[in-house]
Enzyme design. Sequence first.
Site, PDB file in Angstrom:
ATOM      1  N   SER A 137       0.836  -1.194   0.000  1.00 38.90           N
ATOM      2  CA  SER A 137       0.000   0.000   0.000  1.00 38.90           C
ATOM      3  C   SER A 137       0.871   1.245   0.000  1.00 38.90           C
ATOM      4  O   SER A 137       1.975   1.259   0.573  1.00 38.90           O
ATOM      5  CB  SER A 137      -0.857  -0.033   1.271  1.00 38.90           C
ATOM      6  OG  SER A 137      -1.380   1.240   1.545  1.00 38.90           O
ATOM      7  N   TYR A 163      -1.557  -1.082  10.736  1.00 43.45           N
ATOM      8  CA  TYR A 163      -1.790  -1.579   9.375  1.00 43.45           C
ATOM      9  C   TYR A 163      -0.620  -1.166   8.476  1.00 43.45           C
ATOM     10  O   TYR A 163      -0.013  -1.995   7.785  1.00 43.45           O
ATOM     11  CB  TYR A 163      -3.106  -1.014   8.836  1.00 43.45           C
ATOM     12  CG  TYR A 163      -3.241  -1.173   7.348  1.00 43.45           C
ATOM     13  CD1 TYR A 163      -3.478  -2.435   6.791  1.00 43.45           C
ATOM     14  CD2 TYR A 163      -3.100  -0.083   6.482  1.00 43.45           C
ATOM     15  CE1 TYR A 163      -3.566  -2.594   5.415  1.00 43.45           C
ATOM     16  CE2 TYR A 163      -3.192  -0.237   5.111  1.00 43.45           C
ATOM     17  CZ  TYR A 163      -3.429  -1.494   4.590  1.00 43.45           C
ATOM     18  OH  TYR A 163      -3.503  -1.655   3.238  1.00 43.45           O
ATOM     19  N   LYS A 167       2.410  -3.626   6.673  1.00 45.63           N
ATOM     20  CA  LYS A 167       2.784  -3.686   5.249  1.00 45.63           C
ATOM     21  C   LYS A 167       4.277  -3.399   5.076  1.00 45.63           C
ATOM     22  O   LYS A 167       4.972  -4.064   4.310  1.00 45.63           O
ATOM     23  CB  LYS A 167       1.963  -2.680   4.434  1.00 45.63           C
ATOM     24  CG  LYS A 167       0.490  -3.033   4.294  1.00 45.63           C
ATOM     25  CD  LYS A 167       0.278  -4.263   3.427  1.00 45.63           C
ATOM     26  CE  LYS A 167      -1.173  -4.624   3.281  1.00 45.63           C
ATOM     27  NZ  LYS A 167      -1.402  -5.928   2.635  1.00 45.63           N
TER      28      LYS A 167
HETATM   29  N1  UFG Z   1     -12.738  11.106   3.550  1.00 43.57           N
HETATM   30  C1  UFG Z   1     -13.779  11.918   3.953  1.00 43.57           C
HETATM   31  N2  UFG Z   1     -14.872  11.340   4.524  1.00 43.57           N
HETATM   32  C2  UFG Z   1     -14.977   9.996   4.707  1.00 43.57           C
HETATM   33  C3  UFG Z   1     -13.900   9.168   4.285  1.00 43.57           C
HETATM   34  C4  UFG Z   1     -12.784   9.756   3.721  1.00 43.57           C
HETATM   35  O1  UFG Z   1     -13.720  13.132   3.806  1.00 43.57           O
HETATM   36  O2  UFG Z   1     -15.993   9.535   5.235  1.00 43.57           O
HETATM   37  C5  UFG Z   1     -11.567  11.716   2.905  1.00 43.57           C
HETATM   38  C6  UFG Z   1     -10.257  11.498   3.643  1.00 43.57           C
HETATM   39  O3  UFG Z   1     -10.074  12.495   4.596  1.00 43.57           O
HETATM   40  C7  UFG Z   1      -9.261  11.551   2.476  1.00 43.57           C
HETATM   41  C8  UFG Z   1     -10.044  10.981   1.298  1.00 43.57           C
HETATM   42  O4  UFG Z   1     -11.411  11.110   1.635  1.00 43.57           O
HETATM   43  O5  UFG Z   1      -8.929  12.876   2.189  1.00 43.57           O
HETATM   44  C9  UFG Z   1      -9.750   9.517   1.026  1.00 43.57           C
HETATM   45  O6  UFG Z   1      -9.923   8.770   2.215  1.00 43.57           O
HETATM   46  P1  UFG Z   1      -9.978   7.182   2.225  1.00 43.57           P
HETATM   47  O7  UFG Z   1     -10.237   6.727   3.616  1.00 43.57           O
HETATM   48  O8  UFG Z   1     -10.890   6.703   1.150  1.00 43.57           O
HETATM   49  O9  UFG Z   1      -8.507   6.775   1.751  1.00 43.57           O
HETATM   50  P2  UFG Z   1      -7.111   7.064   2.464  1.00 43.57           P
HETATM   51  O10 UFG Z   1      -6.276   7.723   1.406  1.00 43.57           O
HETATM   52  O11 UFG Z   1      -7.222   7.725   3.749  1.00 43.57           O
HETATM   53  O12 UFG Z   1      -6.624   5.580   2.798  1.00 43.57           O
HETATM   54  C10 UFG Z   1      -6.520   4.620   1.802  1.00 43.57           C
HETATM   55  C11 UFG Z   1      -6.849   3.266   2.396  1.00 43.57           C
HETATM   56  C12 UFG Z   1      -5.841   2.848   3.394  1.00 43.57           C
HETATM   57  C13 UFG Z   1      -4.491   2.961   2.844  1.00 43.57           C
HETATM   58  C14 UFG Z   1      -4.260   4.335   2.265  1.00 43.57           C
HETATM   59  C15 UFG Z   1      -2.954   4.477   1.595  1.00 43.57           C
HETATM   60  O13 UFG Z   1      -8.069   3.309   3.033  1.00 43.57           O
HETATM   61  O14 UFG Z   1      -6.072   1.504   3.716  1.00 43.57           O
HETATM   62  O15 UFG Z   1      -5.250   4.636   1.297  1.00 43.57           O
HETATM   63  O16 UFG Z   1      -2.775   3.380   0.783  1.00 43.57           O
HETATM   64  F1  UFG Z   1      -3.589   2.744   3.814  1.00 43.57           F
END
Ligand code: UFG
Length: 356
Positions: A137, A163, A167
């Site tokens: 990841s 997590y 990885k």
């Molecule tokens: N976000 C919101 N509201 C929500 C969920 C997310 O505003 O309810 C925002 C977050 O703040 C972020 C973006 O949407 O700016 C993306 O968030 P995600 O949770 O979809 O994805 P992340 O980039 O935080 O995390 C993902 C995976 C993790 C992994 C990471 C890096 O969920 O498992 O990418 O690989 F570790």
Amino acid sequence: MNSSKSPCVLLTGGAGYVGSHTIIPLIESGYEVVVLDNLSNACKGDEGQKPVPITKVEEIVGKQVTFYNVDLLDYNSVAQIFDKHDISCVIHFAGLKAVGESCVIPLTYYRVNVSGSINLFEIMKAHNVKKLVFSSSSTVYGEPKFLPITESHSVGQNLLNGYAKSKYYIEGILQDLCNSDKEWNVIILRYFNPVGAHPSGQLGEDPTGIPNNLMPFVAQVAVGNRPCLKVFGNDYDTIDGTGVRDYLHIMDLADGHVSAVKKIETNSVNGAVAINLGTGNGFSVLQVIETFSQVSGRKIPYEIVGRRQGDCASSYCDASLAKSFLGWEAKKTLKEMCEDTWKWQSMYPKGFSTAK
Ligand code: UFG
């Protein structure tokens, strides 16, 4: 493929979101596929039936998929699968992946992810199977020091959760393993943000409970399962203040695994090579909401709340190594990601439980 017998690929965690979608292009490319999964985070089938995602895959490809309900921590049962099948290459997806949960039960995360991986690698070694694609990841990069993120960006620094660390540790174990024995061919795929569903709408992401990730949450709001999306912060230094990520269509990601397996099958990797899989483009939370709203024709109510702990402003990759090394690049647009997510969510509003 030249040989008369198709190489057999074992997918650990093959009933999960990324694994199940990857089976499709693997079979379409002529590989034999064997799937192992303990179903800790996949929808089980009815008594005596295969898990629902596997049944859906079988319907899509028109072929049976060999499936074992086995846990990687169960050494003997995993070893028996290697005794029974002439496995050429392994794609290792299996693992726990909820970032928040990994801070609450870190030991479970390390046992499942790290110990499970060590078991797998030991069994592979004992069976002289030394070709591996590992599902890693972009989280191993921590807070990006520069953008776009290349594979030479530092890894393992200031990782905030178990997590991410799991990885990173597994990547390190693979490097050591490859240094100790030159016969290993390992490709480490660092995914950015996989989203979307199979274009048929029959297979998609089915998170248990409240989705942690943006796209499934947006889809559940659009379909009416949840009233409102919380946008975590609009004061980042980005185009509109909301977080920017490199969203990648799940079928592009699935194809990336096939490209990695093809490369591994040439025995030319020699060691462990880490490769980013993303589009190289970043989109903000508000851009995702806007695009999803357009393709679904639904209003997506949202409210701006405070930042989520551990989030960075922007993350997107330099995807050029994937192109030069694997001959792979992402093709699908954000619109297609939203369209296919919407197709799946509107056909199966409650996920796979609607499909049973
Ligand atoms: N976000 C919101 N509201 C929500 C969920 C997310 O505003 O309810 C925002 C977050 O703040 C972020 C973006 O949407 O700016 C993306 O968030 P995600 O949770 O979809 O994805 P992340 O980039 O935080 O995390 C993902 C995976 C993790 C992994 C990471 C890096 O969920 O498992 O990418 O690989 F570790």
